[in-house]
Design a protein around this motif. Sequence first.
Motif, PDB file in Angstrom:
ATOM      1  N   LEU A   1      -9.452  64.485  50.639  1.00  0.00           N
ATOM      2  CA  LEU A   1     -10.216  63.322  50.170  1.00  0.00           C
ATOM      3  C   LEU A   1     -10.296  63.331  48.638  1.00  0.00           C
ATOM      4  N   VAL A   2     -10.554  64.521  48.072  1.00  0.00           N
ATOM      5  CA  VAL A   2     -10.626  64.601  46.601  1.00  0.00           C
ATOM      6  C   VAL A   2      -9.249  64.269  45.995  1.00  0.00           C
ATOM      7  N   TRP A   3      -8.181  64.667  46.708  1.00  0.00           N
ATOM      8  CA  TRP A   3      -6.818  64.316  46.230  1.00  0.00           C
ATOM      9  C   TRP A   3      -6.674  62.796  46.120  1.00  0.00           C
ATOM     10  N   ARG A   4      -7.092  62.088  47.186  1.00  0.00           N
ATOM     11  CA  ARG A   4      -6.965  60.613  47.168  1.00  0.00           C
ATOM     12  C   ARG A   4      -7.769  60.010  46.024  1.00  0.00           C
ATOM     13  N   GLU A   5      -9.015  60.514  45.868  1.00  0.00           N
ATOM     14  CA  GLU A   5      -9.893  59.967  44.821  1.00  0.00           C
ATOM     15  C   GLU A   5      -9.321  60.251  43.433  1.00  0.00           C
ATOM     16  N   THR A   6      -8.753  61.445  43.276  1.00  0.00           N
ATOM     17  CA  THR A   6      -8.170  61.819  41.982  1.00  0.00           C
ATOM     18  C   THR A   6      -7.017  60.880  41.642  1.00  0.00           C
ATOM     19  N   ALA A   7      -6.173  60.612  42.640  1.00  0.00           N
ATOM     20  CA  ALA A   7      -5.040  59.701  42.408  1.00  0.00           C
ATOM     21  C   ALA A   7      -5.556  58.295  42.067  1.00  0.00           C
ATOM     22  N   ASP A   8      -6.541  57.807  42.830  1.00  0.00           N
ATOM     23  CA  ASP A   8      -7.099  56.466  42.547  1.00  0.00           C
ATOM     24  C   ASP A   8      -7.576  56.391  41.091  1.00  0.00           C
ATOM     25  N   ARG A   9      -8.300  57.452  40.685  1.00  0.00           N
ATOM     26  CA  ARG A   9      -8.889  57.445  39.344  1.00  0.00           C
ATOM     27  C   ARG A   9      -7.806  57.427  38.264  1.00  0.00           C
ATOM     28  N   LEU A  10      -6.795  58.282  38.421  1.00  0.00           N
ATOM     29  CA  LEU A  10      -5.736  58.347  37.404  1.00  0.00           C
ATOM     30  C   LEU A  10      -4.963  57.032  37.332  1.00  0.00           C
ATOM     31  N   LEU A  11      -4.678  56.455  38.489  1.00  0.00           N
ATOM     32  CA  LEU A  11      -3.910  55.210  38.510  1.00  0.00           C
ATOM     33  C   LEU A  11      -4.734  54.071  37.900  1.00  0.00           C
TER      34      LEU A  11
END
Length: 463
Positions: free
Chosen positions: A133-143
């Motif tokens: 879940l943190v992986w998904r959120e991290t990607a959302d944030r960077l993008l």
Amino acid sequence: MYNRYMTHTSGEEFPRWRLDTSDLDVDALPVLCEADVVVVGSGAAGVAAATVAAEGGLSVVIIEKYGFSGGAAVAGLSGTICGLYLSAEDQRRAPEQLVYGFTERFRGELSAHGGLTAPQLYGSTWTVAHDPLVWRETADRLLERSGVRVLYHTNVIAPVTDADELCGVVVASNAGRSVVRARRVIDASGDAAVVARLGGGTVFGENGEIQNPTMFFRMANVDTDAYQQFYGQDTICPPEVSAAIERARSEGAELPRSKIWIFRTPRHGELLVNATRLTGRDGRMLNVIDPEDFTEAEIYGRQQVRAYARFLQEHVPGCADAHVADTGVEAGIRQTRSILGVETLRNTDVVACRKRPDGVVRSAWPIELHSGDRPKLHWLYDDYYEVPYHTLVPRIGENLIVAGRCLSAEHEALASARVTAQCFEYGHAAATATLMSLETGDRYRDIEGAAVRERMRAAGSAL
Ligand SMILES: Cc1cc2nc3c(=O)[nH]c(=O)nc-3n(C[C@H](O)[C@H](O)[C@H](O)COP(=O)(O)OP(=O)(O)OC[C@H]3O[C@@H](n4cnc5c(N)ncnc54)[C@H](O)[C@@H]3O)c2cc1C
């Protein structure tokens, strides 16, 4: 204006399916948007490519068939970032990090948000486990922060060309079909989805043989102290566990793989288990490009998960009261199509730890081959090889580059080069080449690998 595209499969043959989209009338489709770059697929490589390209000032659209980023690492729940550290014969040595650049940035973000463990021993090297879940959120944030336009729940179904040049892709969603126009396309689909649809530019495993898929799962409510005391520090299981699996199998349990790997996760009382080995029920290799074989992998995978979970509950201390918290959203696919590149990473390059002036990614990850009943590991002690830039450039197609596990590599070489730390950096390399290509007008194939390397080094990659 647009060519209608003739496509054909290469290597794999599916008589009941058509990859060919030549009957698609591209001119009749609406244009959804235009951008400098379209990135196909939002796994590790796609997230890196889109973020770096957007931060370099380009307008970027990323297109992903799922509702989240992460690909094999998240949907497939592969769950760890392998390929960060050197391997050492002496397991008591401290982990020595080899790969930085975008990989280190993503690693740092995961860690800062509580989504990453400390390094865990994996045979002769180390790995870190992440929270999906943190992986998904991290990607959302960077993008989001870098200004990438993100399109989830959208499939890329065809390339679009003008004369001989790729100038966009056809996308399909529940809303219908439309065109995304772009000056450059980065195929980060893992499966070489765009290159394959251009026709003839891909190979499928070694003479059609690919590595086994695996259905990952997480066990919750584990007494991790009792578990660790029995299992030890190495995430590769001790011989007693393999022997117990073989005994249980001889008594009828459905446990086809005896060497399994278990990782602690950032969550309290939770383990990530890499144990299943997915073939057809008759033992044949599953060709997971074909949805019928992929379906068999999913259903058989979930059944094997239950069998391995029962085994852990009954035989591994600390797991008696544990339960399956989740499986991957899909069976984890290690290998499908690879591109035929301007250059190919050879098995001998990996074994000999070959360094190159045009190397854009480093790897010390072992050749980790999943075929037969035990995964095979060939270690690269205290050394690494470099992946040359032109392994990302397809022989066919202009304005097109790949990033991630579909790079051009021989079978065993790919079994080392495909892990997540390297996939982030393939994305970094593809975006760097894209920036250079749009600045100068040079074709990807004419860009010097050494120049890409230099620019990546300036951006923090340890090269
Ligand atoms: C079983 C298994 C175990 C593994 N174990 C590890 C491990 O322990 N540690 C490690 O570091 N690595 C591991 N790996 C390898 C690693 O997870 C992958 O190689 C890596 O994540 C691949 O990243 P990628 O970005 O190249 O591709 P992917 O992660 O496959 O991303 C491709 C993305 O493109 C999307 N996509 C594909 N086609 C289309 C289309 N037509 N339209 C729109 N979107 C599309 C997909 O949904 C996906 O999100 C494992 C892989 C598997 C399968």
